[in-house]
Design a protein around this motif. Sequence first.
Motif, PDB file in Angstrom:
ATOM      1  N   VAL A 166     113.232  17.849 -16.106  1.00  0.00           N
ATOM      2  CA  VAL A 166     113.366  16.940 -14.975  1.00  0.00           C
ATOM      3  C   VAL A 166     112.163  16.013 -14.991  1.00  0.00           C
ATOM      4  CG1 VAL A 166     113.439  16.790 -12.457  1.00  0.00           C
ATOM      5  CG2 VAL A 166     114.578  18.690 -13.622  1.00  0.00           C
ATOM      6  N   GLN A 167     112.414  14.724 -14.817  1.00  0.00           N
ATOM      7  CA  GLN A 167     111.323  13.753 -14.722  1.00  0.00           C
ATOM      8  C   GLN A 167     111.342  13.159 -13.323  1.00  0.00           C
ATOM      9  OE1 GLN A 167     112.398  11.151 -18.003  1.00  0.00           O
ATOM     10  NE2 GLN A 167     110.702  11.985 -19.193  1.00  0.00           N
ATOM     11  N   LEU A 168     110.161  13.076 -12.721  1.00  0.00           N
ATOM     12  CA  LEU A 168     110.064  12.487 -11.395  1.00  0.00           C
ATOM     13  C   LEU A 168     108.709  11.842 -11.216  1.00  0.00           C
ATOM     14  CD1 LEU A 168     108.235  14.744  -9.636  1.00  0.00           C
ATOM     15  CD2 LEU A 168     110.390  15.928  -9.736  1.00  0.00           C
ATOM     16  N   PRO A 169     108.606  10.896 -10.276  1.00  0.00           N
ATOM     17  CA  PRO A 169     107.313  10.255 -10.051  1.00  0.00           C
ATOM     18  C   PRO A 169     106.276  11.271  -9.599  1.00  0.00           C
ATOM     19  CG  PRO A 169     109.064   8.986  -9.019  1.00  0.00           C
ATOM     20  CD  PRO A 169     109.661  10.286  -9.457  1.00  0.00           C
ATOM     21  N   LYS A 170     105.070  11.097 -10.078  1.00  0.00           N
ATOM     22  CA  LYS A 170     103.974  11.995  -9.735  1.00  0.00           C
ATOM     23  C   LYS A 170     103.677  11.926  -8.246  1.00  0.00           C
ATOM     24  CE  LYS A 170      99.400  13.207 -11.325  1.00  0.00           C
ATOM     25  NZ  LYS A 170      98.361  12.968 -12.311  1.00  0.00           N
TER      26      LYS A 170
ATOM     27  N   ASN B  45     102.544   4.057 -13.001  1.00  0.00           N
ATOM     28  CA  ASN B  45     102.477   2.923 -13.925  1.00  0.00           C
ATOM     29  C   ASN B  45     103.277   3.179 -15.205  1.00  0.00           C
ATOM     30  OD1 ASN B  45     100.800   4.771 -15.149  1.00  0.00           O
ATOM     31  ND2 ASN B  45      99.126   3.339 -15.521  1.00  0.00           N
ATOM     32  N   ARG B  46     104.059   4.258 -15.214  1.00  0.00           N
ATOM     33  CA  ARG B  46     104.907   4.585 -16.363  1.00  0.00           C
ATOM     34  C   ARG B  46     106.379   4.702 -15.976  1.00  0.00           C
ATOM     35  NH1 ARG B  46     101.124   3.238 -19.318  1.00  0.00           N
ATOM     36  NH2 ARG B  46      99.780   4.714 -20.375  1.00  0.00           N
ATOM     37  N   TYR B  47     106.720   4.162 -14.810  1.00  0.00           N
ATOM     38  CA  TYR B  47     108.088   4.288 -14.324  1.00  0.00           C
ATOM     39  C   TYR B  47     108.537   2.967 -13.728  1.00  0.00           C
ATOM     40  CZ  TYR B  47     112.105   5.942 -11.710  1.00  0.00           C
ATOM     41  OH  TYR B  47     113.371   6.102 -11.225  1.00  0.00           O
TER      42      TYR B  47
ATOM     43  N   GLU C 200     109.498   3.314  -1.370  1.00  0.00           N
ATOM     44  CA  GLU C 200     110.069   4.663  -1.310  1.00  0.00           C
ATOM     45  C   GLU C 200     109.349   5.650  -2.219  1.00  0.00           C
ATOM     46  OE1 GLU C 200     112.826   2.218  -4.070  1.00  0.00           O
ATOM     47  OE2 GLU C 200     111.650   1.886  -2.277  1.00  0.00           O
ATOM     48  N   PHE C 201     108.673   5.175  -3.252  1.00  0.00           N
ATOM     49  CA  PHE C 201     107.929   6.058  -4.136  1.00  0.00           C
ATOM     50  C   PHE C 201     106.496   6.267  -3.657  1.00  0.00           C
ATOM     51  CE2 PHE C 201     111.203   4.838  -7.267  1.00  0.00           C
ATOM     52  CZ  PHE C 201     111.642   6.106  -7.568  1.00  0.00           C
TER      53      PHE C 201
END
Length: 70
Positions: free
Chosen positions: A7-11, A50-52, A64-65
Amino acid sequence: MPIMCTVQLPKGKKSEQIEQALVDLSNVLMRDFEAQPNQVRVTIDELPRNRYMAGGVMAYDMPEFNQGED
């Protein structure tokens, strides 16, 4: 044969949330695929803002992030 899920998600999620997600995902995979615990691998990759990008907008520019940031 192992069952693997990434699973990938914002930090920025709390460690308790990540741990609970790992447990929940593992349990679902074991149940649905009738797998033993040693057959299931679940990882969560946290992506720096900075990677999404979504729709041409960097994550750090998406309100929202950035909610709940410390």
